[in-house]
Design a protein around this motif. Structure first.
Motif, PDB file in Angstrom:
ATOM      1  N   ASN A 207      22.883 -49.821 -30.532  1.00  0.00           N
ATOM      2  CA  ASN A 207      22.812 -48.857 -29.442  1.00  0.00           C
ATOM      3  C   ASN A 207      23.379 -49.488 -28.181  1.00  0.00           C
ATOM      4  O   ASN A 207      23.417 -50.715 -28.056  1.00  0.00           O
ATOM      5  CB  ASN A 207      21.358 -48.456 -29.158  1.00  0.00           C
ATOM      6  N   VAL A 208      23.778 -48.642 -27.244  1.00  0.00           N
ATOM      7  CA  VAL A 208      24.283 -49.143 -25.962  1.00  0.00           C
ATOM      8  C   VAL A 208      23.560 -48.442 -24.821  1.00  0.00           C
ATOM      9  O   VAL A 208      23.333 -47.235 -24.872  1.00  0.00           O
ATOM     10  CB  VAL A 208      25.802 -48.888 -25.815  1.00  0.00           C
ATOM     11  N   VAL A 209      23.181 -49.210 -23.813  1.00  0.00           N
ATOM     12  CA  VAL A 209      22.691 -48.638 -22.556  1.00  0.00           C
ATOM     13  C   VAL A 209      23.606 -49.155 -21.454  1.00  0.00           C
ATOM     14  O   VAL A 209      23.786 -50.368 -21.320  1.00  0.00           O
ATOM     15  CB  VAL A 209      21.232 -49.044 -22.263  1.00  0.00           C
ATOM     16  N   ALA A 210      24.196 -48.250 -20.677  1.00  0.00           N
ATOM     17  CA  ALA A 210      25.005 -48.669 -19.529  1.00  0.00           C
ATOM     18  C   ALA A 210      24.069 -48.853 -18.345  1.00  0.00           C
ATOM     19  O   ALA A 210      23.284 -47.971 -18.022  1.00  0.00           O
ATOM     20  CB  ALA A 210      26.057 -47.617 -19.221  1.00  0.00           C
ATOM     21  N   GLU A 211      24.151 -50.014 -17.705  1.00  0.00           N
ATOM     22  CA  GLU A 211      23.272 -50.308 -16.577  1.00  0.00           C
ATOM     23  C   GLU A 211      23.955 -50.032 -15.250  1.00  0.00           C
ATOM     24  O   GLU A 211      25.176 -50.092 -15.140  1.00  0.00           O
ATOM     25  CB  GLU A 211      22.910 -51.792 -16.564  1.00  0.00           C
ATOM     26  N   GLY A 212      23.151 -49.772 -14.246  1.00  0.00           N
ATOM     27  CA  GLY A 212      23.676 -49.646 -12.886  1.00  0.00           C
ATOM     28  C   GLY A 212      24.541 -48.418 -12.671  1.00  0.00           C
ATOM     29  O   GLY A 212      25.461 -48.446 -11.853  1.00  0.00           O
ATOM     30  N   VAL A 213      24.265 -47.337 -13.401  1.00  0.00           N
ATOM     31  CA  VAL A 213      25.036 -46.107 -13.217  1.00  0.00           C
ATOM     32  C   VAL A 213      24.593 -45.443 -11.908  1.00  0.00           C
ATOM     33  O   VAL A 213      23.415 -45.139 -11.723  1.00  0.00           O
ATOM     34  CB  VAL A 213      24.861 -45.141 -14.412  1.00  0.00           C
TER      35      VAL A 213
END
Ligand code: G
Ligand code: G
Ligand code: MN
Ligand code: NA
Length: 252
Positions: A207-213
């Protein structure tokens, strides 16, 4: 009084708090979890962020006690957030390399789950690439044990380490968290690197989580390239427990 001696008493005085930053599905804004972030509400100095005292805690050995407090508090919150009938809400806990040197980390976690009535599936552990790159004896074993208990493992700040990609196949990793420096950059190559990370994760089944969006444009770019999840000020800042408990399971 030194920060060290004050930190020693901060736990018993109830000056530490965990704030929880929601993680959302990019497609529909549903909240599926949160990251627990430590805060020290100092009576005189005000709110102290973790980068100003975690290192002191590590150098003095106080990190063990601090880490136990964080674990306990996060498990209690996860138990409340996953009360009967509520959708799954995974709480992520940051663990520093020093905390992994504690021999019986997996037993400490298991005891904490039992004590708080928290299920392993409700907890994720966030570690940094450097933990895996400077592997000490027992790291792989501890991670494997946590994973086999049902706890998921995320790599925090992914892409800022030393790019020894071989560790991705050697360790039991569920989630890559793309560091916010890639997300915030207007650099063309950062965008390409985000796509490359998404591709790596897809190939490895992670899985991927994009941080700081922080902007709608960033979220749109991520969604268009197949990123499923995000975290950042666009959705929510880290919230005190009372606020994360009250939050509807969908934002935006
Ligand atoms: O919330 P903030 O951006 O100030 O956090 C700074 C750093 O502190 C983050 O990289 C995070 O990984 C780390 N951190 C936050 N909470 C904890 C914690 O409970 N334990 C450990 N070991 N690190 C934490
Ligand atoms: O290293 P780690 O990812 O654990 O650090 C999380 C830190 O990032 C927290 O201190 C949190 O406050 C901060 N953070 C969370 N969302 C955003 C964001 O959208 N922009 C910026 N600049 N910082 C963020
Ligand atoms: Mn983190
Ligand atoms: Na990060």
């Amino acid at each position: 009084l030194t920060l060290e001696s004050e930190l020693r008493r901060a736990i018993e005085r109830g000056e530490l708090e965990l704030h929880y930053q929601p993680k959302v599905h990019l497609q529909n804004g549903t909240i599926f979890g949160s990251e627990a972030l430590l805060r020290w509400r100092h009576p005189k100095r005000g709110m102290i962020p973790p980068d100003q005292f975690i290192r002191i805690a590590e150098e003095t050995g106080l990190i063990t006690e601090l880490g136990h407090w964080v674990l306990r508090e996060a498990c209690e919150t996860a138990t409340e957030l996953n009360a009967d009938g509520l959708p799954l809400h995974k709480v992520a806990i940051n663990l520093s390399a020093r905390e992994f040197q504690c021999q019986d980390l997996s037993k400490t976690v298991a005891d904490c789950l039992e004590m708080t009535g928290c299920r392993a599936e409700w907890i994720e552990i966030e570690i940094t690439e450097s933990l895996l790159l400077n592997e000490k004896d027992g790291t792989l074993e501890t991670l494997s044990r946590l994973r086999s208990m049902g706890i998921s493992i995320a790599i925090d700040d992914f892409g800022t380490g030393y790019s020894a990609l071989n560790y991705l196949s050697r360790y039991p990793i569920d989630t890559l968290k793309i560091d916010r420096s890639f997300i915030n950059s207007t650099n063309k190559s950062s965008a390409e690197l985000v796509k490359a990370i998404l591709s790596i994760a897809r190939c490895l089944g992670q899985n991927v989580v994009a941080e700081g969006v922080e902007t709608v444009g960033q979220a749109a770019f991520l969604a268009a390239n197949g990123c499923e999840a995000a975290q950042g000020f666009l959705y929510s800042r880290p919230l005190p427990k009372s606020e994360i408990m009250r939050l509807p399971r969908r934002v935006g």
